[in-house]
Scaffold this motif. Structure first.
Motif, mmCIF file in Angstrom:
data_model
loop_
_atom_site.group_PDB
_atom_site.id
_atom_site.type_symbol
_atom_site.label_atom_id
_atom_site.label_comp_id
_atom_site.label_asym_id
_atom_site.label_seq_id
_atom_site.Cartn_x
_atom_site.Cartn_y
_atom_site.Cartn_z
ATOM 1 N N GLU A 53 -7.098 54.648 -17.056
ATOM 2 C CA GLU A 53 -8.497 54.865 -16.672
ATOM 3 C C GLU A 53 -9.279 55.541 -17.801
ATOM 4 O O GLU A 53 -10.409 55.157 -18.120
ATOM 5 C CB GLU A 53 -8.591 55.708 -15.400
ATOM 6 C CG GLU A 53 -7.963 55.065 -14.179
ATOM 7 C CD GLU A 53 -6.439 55.213 -14.124
ATOM 8 O OE1 GLU A 53 -5.861 56.125 -14.762
ATOM 9 O OE2 GLU A 53 -5.814 54.378 -13.442
ATOM 10 N N LEU A 54 -8.682 56.562 -18.400
ATOM 11 C CA LEU A 54 -9.323 57.243 -19.523
ATOM 12 C C LEU A 54 -9.421 56.316 -20.724
ATOM 13 O O LEU A 54 -10.434 56.296 -21.428
ATOM 14 C CB LEU A 54 -8.555 58.520 -19.893
ATOM 15 C CG LEU A 54 -9.100 59.316 -21.074
ATOM 16 C CD1 LEU A 54 -10.554 59.722 -20.851
ATOM 17 C CD2 LEU A 54 -8.214 60.523 -21.344
ATOM 18 N N SER A 56 -9.855 53.099 -20.778
ATOM 19 C CA SER A 56 -10.974 52.155 -20.642
ATOM 20 C C SER A 56 -12.313 52.843 -20.898
ATOM 21 O O SER A 56 -13.241 52.219 -21.410
ATOM 22 C CB SER A 56 -10.953 51.485 -19.270
ATOM 23 O OG SER A 56 -11.153 52.431 -18.246
ATOM 24 N N ILE A 57 -12.420 54.117 -20.594
ATOM 25 C CA ILE A 57 -13.654 54.871 -20.861
ATOM 26 C C ILE A 57 -13.799 55.133 -22.359
ATOM 27 O O ILE A 57 -14.873 54.940 -22.936
ATOM 28 C CB ILE A 57 -13.650 56.212 -20.080
ATOM 29 C CG1 ILE A 57 -13.742 55.935 -18.580
ATOM 30 C CG2 ILE A 57 -14.782 57.113 -20.553
ATOM 31 C CD1 ILE A 57 -13.439 57.139 -17.716
ATOM 32 N N LEU A 58 -12.716 55.561 -22.997
ATOM 33 C CA LEU A 58 -12.781 55.907 -24.423
ATOM 34 C C LEU A 58 -12.996 54.686 -25.320
ATOM 35 O O LEU A 58 -13.688 54.775 -26.330
ATOM 36 C CB LEU A 58 -11.510 56.644 -24.852
ATOM 37 C CG LEU A 58 -11.307 58.031 -24.250
ATOM 38 C CD1 LEU A 58 -9.968 58.593 -24.686
ATOM 39 C CD2 LEU A 58 -12.438 58.969 -24.633
ATOM 40 N N GLN A 61 -16.434 53.909 -26.548
ATOM 41 C CA GLN A 61 -17.111 54.910 -27.365
ATOM 42 C C GLN A 61 -16.871 54.614 -28.840
ATOM 43 O O GLN A 61 -15.804 54.123 -29.216
ATOM 44 C CB GLN A 61 -16.620 56.310 -26.998
ATOM 45 C CG GLN A 61 -16.963 56.682 -25.568
ATOM 46 C CD GLN A 61 -16.527 58.087 -25.228
ATOM 47 O OE1 GLN A 61 -16.264 58.904 -26.085
ATOM 48 N NE2 GLN A 61 -16.465 58.366 -23.934
#
Length: 101
Positions: A53-54, A56-58, A61
């Protein structure tokens, strides 16, 4: 924590290891084009294990890429020149250390 240079052909690569030898980070210098970035200059990067999950967020960026030569679901690549200090990566380093015990 232990650090070593595990690759004879890549003497600048540094593995960050638990006392039992298991990796939780890898620091490398890789040509930009191998990372999908423009140019041929070598870029210093670090790979860390993260939750999907993290990850896919990072990955969306600008300071991060999918894990280089690692599982792209469980590992993230940080472009080191885009960070002011190691302190900015402290949570990722700690999280990777915990996730790989």
């Amino acid at each position: 924590m232990e650090a070593d240079r595990p690759f004879k052909h890549y003497p600048d690569y540094v593995a960050l290891r638990h006392p039992n030898g298991k990796w939780f980070g890898l620091i490398m210098n890789v040509p930009a084009d191998k990372l999908g970035l423009p140019g041929m200059a070598e870029i210093e990067i670090a790979d860390f294990k993260v939750e999907p999950e993290l990850n896919s967020i990072l990955q969306v960026q600008p300071n991060f890429l999918p894990g280089y030569h690692m599982s792209k679901v469980h590992w993230i690549t940080a472009i080191l020149e885009r960070f002011e200090s190691v302190a900015e990566l402290a949570d990722l380093i700690e999280g990777s250390y915990e996730a790989t015990q």
